[in-house]
Design a protein around this motif. Structure first.
Motif, PDB file in Angstrom:
ATOM      1  N   ARG A 630      64.645   6.433  53.576  1.00  0.00           N
ATOM      2  CA  ARG A 630      64.896   7.202  54.790  1.00  0.00           C
ATOM      3  C   ARG A 630      66.052   6.548  55.528  1.00  0.00           C
ATOM      4  O   ARG A 630      65.994   5.360  55.871  1.00  0.00           O
ATOM      5  N   TRP A 631      67.101   7.340  55.751  1.00  0.00           N
ATOM      6  CA  TRP A 631      68.240   6.865  56.530  1.00  0.00           C
ATOM      7  C   TRP A 631      68.216   7.577  57.877  1.00  0.00           C
ATOM      8  O   TRP A 631      68.002   8.788  57.957  1.00  0.00           O
ATOM      9  N   GLU A 632      68.463   6.835  58.927  1.00  0.00           N
ATOM     10  CA  GLU A 632      68.377   7.414  60.262  1.00  0.00           C
ATOM     11  C   GLU A 632      69.489   6.856  61.144  1.00  0.00           C
ATOM     12  O   GLU A 632      69.697   5.645  61.212  1.00  0.00           O
ATOM     13  N   LEU A 633      70.204   7.752  61.797  1.00  0.00           N
ATOM     14  CA  LEU A 633      71.245   7.393  62.757  1.00  0.00           C
ATOM     15  C   LEU A 633      70.848   7.921  64.125  1.00  0.00           C
ATOM     16  O   LEU A 633      70.565   9.114  64.281  1.00  0.00           O
ATOM     17  N   SER A 634      70.821   7.038  65.127  1.00  0.00           N
ATOM     18  CA  SER A 634      70.492   7.425  66.496  1.00  0.00           C
ATOM     19  C   SER A 634      71.643   7.033  67.415  1.00  0.00           C
ATOM     20  O   SER A 634      72.252   5.968  67.245  1.00  0.00           O
ATOM     21  N   LEU A 635      71.903   7.884  68.389  1.00  0.00           N
ATOM     22  CA  LEU A 635      72.938   7.619  69.390  1.00  0.00           C
ATOM     23  C   LEU A 635      72.352   7.853  70.775  1.00  0.00           C
ATOM     24  O   LEU A 635      71.619   8.835  70.989  1.00  0.00           O
ATOM     25  N   TYR A 636      72.654   6.946  71.700  1.00  0.00           N
ATOM     26  CA  TYR A 636      72.215   7.098  73.085  1.00  0.00           C
ATOM     27  C   TYR A 636      73.408   6.891  74.001  1.00  0.00           C
ATOM     28  O   TYR A 636      74.180   5.936  73.849  1.00  0.00           O
ATOM     29  N   LYS A 637      73.564   7.802  74.967  1.00  0.00           N
ATOM     30  CA  LYS A 637      74.682   7.736  75.906  1.00  0.00           C
ATOM     31  C   LYS A 637      74.181   8.125  77.293  1.00  0.00           C
ATOM     32  O   LYS A 637      73.459   9.107  77.450  1.00  0.00           O
ATOM     33  N   GLN A 638      74.539   7.320  78.312  1.00  0.00           N
ATOM     34  CA  GLN A 638      74.176   7.648  79.686  1.00  0.00           C
ATOM     35  C   GLN A 638      75.414   7.674  80.568  1.00  0.00           C
ATOM     36  O   GLN A 638      76.459   7.101  80.223  1.00  0.00           O
ATOM     37  N   TRP A 639      75.257   8.339  81.701  1.00  0.00           N
ATOM     38  CA  TRP A 639      76.322   8.396  82.696  1.00  0.00           C
ATOM     39  C   TRP A 639      75.770   7.762  83.973  1.00  0.00           C
ATOM     40  O   TRP A 639      75.106   8.413  84.789  1.00  0.00           O
ATOM     41  N   TYR A 640      76.057   6.457  84.135  1.00  0.00           N
ATOM     42  CA  TYR A 640      75.439   5.692  85.216  1.00  0.00           C
ATOM     43  C   TYR A 640      76.435   4.653  85.721  1.00  0.00           C
ATOM     44  O   TYR A 640      77.192   4.063  84.933  1.00  0.00           O
ATOM     45  N   GLU A 641      76.458   4.438  87.024  1.00  0.00           N
ATOM     46  CA  GLU A 641      77.339   3.449  87.643  1.00  0.00           C
ATOM     47  C   GLU A 641      76.526   2.459  88.467  1.00  0.00           C
ATOM     48  O   GLU A 641      75.478   2.810  89.028  1.00  0.00           O
ATOM     49  N   VAL A 642      77.023   1.219  88.538  1.00  0.00           N
ATOM     50  CA  VAL A 642      76.412   0.176  89.365  1.00  0.00           C
ATOM     51  C   VAL A 642      77.502  -0.474  90.200  1.00  0.00           C
ATOM     52  O   VAL A 642      78.701  -0.346  89.917  1.00  0.00           O
TER      53      VAL A 642
END
Length: 779
Positions: A630-642
């Motif tokens: 099983r091959w799995e690619l995950s991507l996570y992206k947020q739009w956040y400022e500090v």
């Protein structure tokens, strides 16, 4: 006149169409007389042309409106032989329709992979376990960790993009991790993963995993699972299950004892950007020893196919959770050593839980109802002591001793009623839930350095929901609306605090659409959910770490509201998932100044500003003979400022780096009936919330074999065999503070051996789900 004629014509047409339709009904069962939920039921013309379709419910029953054109009724389900039945005039009830397992097709799943092991069924992503290589994965935890978009790390399940799921086994909520460890993979029929649960679930539930087990005959059964693990400390676990079923009655008992040892090492730098740059460099070693006993008893009686009752009791005693923390700290002022400290802290938490659940499930005519009641009482206490020696830059020595004691008592009463009725060619579900929680927390510091506290929290939650599902040809649609009212009363030393008390009224809509397009299955869904702060997060007890760092809850926290959009697609052995979330008031760990003193950092919880994020997952699980990768690619992206650290307040920096993750899992059939598992995953680092993570490697391997026709199985596992697993991250706490956490090793490297003996295991007919699931998790 023309309008009246048109209206009359429409009425006549509708009347004729109604008279030409017949409501067909029946129940889908398997070879062991067990219901088959989510089976496809379609109507065909005499030339096999598709007319319309539906799916069977949880009890295997279906109802579908048939026009005069309908000549055939076809029933199908993955892993079973299709049934095609003629529709005869005057016959509307097909009774029980039995499906037989297609051993040839199941063999193809294992050897050739022609059939999709995972596919979309209604609101869920369903994976067939029976007849596949997943049967030999080991335990239920091992199976879940191999599912698309599901990860298992440090014994914590996570549904990608949604967080920790609520898990059910045959409709009963899993309250103890050992339930999943005890359930053998070869006893699992199928698993469903729901990323956006509908209105019938509490809106604090972000994801749901439903496990359905196989059926067994009457009689007595027993299973015992013994587990040993070594990672420089020993962990032992033994769990004994007894089963008995005869006719309408079945009972189950379980007793388990566990001794768990664990450790963690870390280097942590706390940076404070004041008039001078202050850096606290900490080197810590945390070690713990946990011992607990769990016992459960379950009674169930099935009057007939339409009525059943049951009672489930669980006792949990944490006899010991002893933690020992040793750490040293160098305090630097503008990169010059200011002072040095050595600290030692110990604590020993003990707690006792009593939980009782009862249920009634019935069917009266076309009505289905399910009632659940729950009582839960938790009591615990935790004494702790912290000793600190401080040496300043000229050699002066200061000694601090801090002794504290905390005691908590919590009680929950909850009830839930669910009803469903076939309506307008679909199914209407509605119901309500009520829970009352009371929690008292006492905290005392002997030296008077920290404030004593006595907190009483009373909370009532009332909810009502309605959900409707039906098919429009091949399109399956589901829509629901849930209303929740929460009253939260906060008392400090017997005085009501209106500023911390809350009252919330909130509507939560949900929609799900599922459509197969030839061999591709598509699902789009939307849901709104809530995360309420736990009672620990709402506490105001101050924990002493050292004289520059304290820890405390935040009674002023608001709930976190999320709006989520999800799209899923499956094609043979390919699965794709993408979601977008709008997050409001997300709860996160933060550091602020303690009582306005910038020299002391207070670790607490805050609500983050509103932001959006996106998650995507692509999974491929083909089969090549004896090898199933099983091959799995995950991507996570947020739009956040500090706020940028060390810069004037209001100067922003972006935390929007995309976080990629790759997973490669392998199951290989070897000679001598051995099953080899080898897994590796890599996270490329990125941003999540107010944290920036660096890359991380995870590796594991296992070897499995059965003996004596499956009565005994042995599983040998190793995690992080190459000692490369590390946790590295930096947290941003506004313009004044950051925390660097690097070289963090949680003792992941271990070797474990599991022995499981099974004799005539039983599947309980218990249909209870319990009530007050959200409150249980917060307690």
């Amino acid at each position: 006149m023309k309008t009246s004629f048109t209206f009359l014509s429409l009425c006549l047409l509708l009347s004729a169409a109604t008279q030409a339709q017949t409501n067909l009904k029946g129940r889908i069962i398997d070879g062991r007389n067990q219901p088959v939920p989510f089976a496809n039921v379609i109507l065909l013309k005499a030339d096999s042309t598709f007319i319309t379709g539906t799916i069977s419910g949880d009890s295997g029953q279906f109802r579908i409106a048939a026009s005069q054109q309908a000549a055939l009724l076809k029933v199908s389900y993955v892993g079973y032989v299709d049934r095609v039945l003629p529709i005869r005039p005057g016959k509307s009830n097909f009774g029980n329709i039995r499906l037989l397992e297609n051993t040839q097709l199941l063999g193809e799943v294992v050897v050739k992979g022609y059939l999709p092991v995972t596919r979309i069924k209604g609101e869920a992503l369903q994976t067939t376990v029976a007849g596949t290589i997943l049967e030999k994965a080991g335990t239920a935890n091992d199976v879940l960790g191999k599912l698309p978009s599901v990860t298992l790390q440090d014994e914590q399940l996570n549904v990608f993009g949604r967080g920790t799921p609520t898990v059910y086994i045959n409709g009963r909520e899993v309250r103890d991790q050992s339930d999943l460890d005890q359930l053998s993979s070869d006893n699992i029929k199928s698993v469903e993963v729901i990323s956006n649960p509908g209105a019938r679930y509490a809106k604090s539930v972000k994801a749901v995993i439903r496990i359905t087990t196989k059926a067994f005959d009457d009689g007595f059964g027993v299973s015992d699972r013994a587990y040993a693990q070594y990672n420089s400390l020993w962990t032992f676990n033994d769990q004994l299950n007894l089963y008995y079923r005869k006719g309408k009655f079945d009972a189950e008992g379980m007793a388990a004892f566990e001794k768990r040892g664990g450790w963690r090492k870390a280097d942590i730098d706390e940076n404070s950007y004041l008039s001078n740059l202050w850096v606290q460099q900490m080197h810590l070693h945390h070690q713990w020893d946990i011992r607990h006993l769990t016992a459960t008893g379950l009674l169930n009686y099935t009057f007939n196919a339409k009525h059943s009752i049951g009672l489930n009791y669980r006792f949990y005693r944490q006899m010991r959770e002893q933690g020992r923390l040793r750490f040293s700290a160098d305090i630097l002022k503008d990169n010059v050593l200011y002072e040095h400290s050595n600290s030692a802290a110990t604590n020993n938490e003990q707690s006792t839980n009593h939980e009782a659940d009862l249920y009634y499930a019935g069917k009266i005519g076309d009505w289905s109802l399910n009632f659940n009641g729950t009582y839960l009482h938790i009591s615990g206490n935790e004494p702790s002591v912290s000793l600190e020696d401080i040496t300043d830059s000229i050699g002066g020595l200061t000694h601090n001793a801090v002794h504290t004691h905390s005691a908590d008592r919590s009680t929950l009463y909850a009830a839930k009623l669910d009803l469903s009725y076939p309506l307008w060619k679909g199914n209407l579900s509605f119901g309500g839930e009520y829970s009352h929680t009371s929690r008292t927390s006492d905290y005392v510091n002997d030296e008077g350095l920290l404030s004593n506290s006595n907190i009483l929290v009373k909370e009532q939650l009332a909810a009502a929901y309605a959900e409707y599902a039906r098919s429009f040809g091949k399109l399956q649609a589901q829509a629901g609306l849930r209303f929740e009212n929460t009253g939260f009363d906060y008392y400090e030393s017997g005085v009501y605090r209106p500023e911390q008390s809350r009252n919330y009224n909130k509507l939560f809509p949900s929609v799900s659409l599922t459509l197969p397009i030839r061999t591709v299955q598509l699902q789009a869904s939307y849901t709104s959910d809530i995360t309420r702060p736990s009672y620990d997060q709402l506490g105001n007890s101050v924990i002493y770490i050292n004289r520059y760092t304290y820890d405390q809850g935040n009674p002023s926290l608001y709930p976190n509201i999320n709006n989520s959009f999800t799209l899923k697609a499956t094609y043979r052995w390919l699965q794709f998932y993408v979601s977008w979330e709008h997050k409001m008031d997300e709860i996160n760990i933060y550091e602020v100044s303690y009582n306005g003193n910038p020299n002391i950092a207070l670790e607490t919880y805050v609500n983050l500003p509103t932001y959006n994020d996106m998650a995507a997952n692509l999974s491929a699980s083909p089969t090549f003979g004896a090898w199933q990768p099983r091959w799995e690619l995950s991507l996570y992206k947020q739009w956040y400022e500090v706020d940028a650290p060390g810069e004037p307040e209001g100067t922003k920096m972006s935390l929007g780096r995309m976080m990629p993750t790759l997973r490669w899992q392998n199951s290989i059939h070897l000679p001598w009936q051995l099953l080899l598992g080898a897994n590796v995953s890599w996270s490329g680092g990125g941003d999540s919330g107010n944290m920036r993570y660096k890359h991380e490697w995870l590796t594991s391997a296992s070897l499995y074999r059965e003996f004596f026709d499956g009565k005994l199985d042995i599983l040998l596992r190793t995690n992080d065999p190459f000692d490369i697993e590390r946790y590295n991250a930096i947290s941003y706490f506004g313009s004044l503070r950051t925390m660097n956490n690097y070289n963090n090793n949680n003792g992941h490297q271990y070797v474990g051996l599991t022995l499981t003996y099974k004799f005539n295991q039983k599947k309980s007919k218990y249909k209870g789900t319990g009530a007050g699931a959200e409150q249980k998790g917060r307690m």
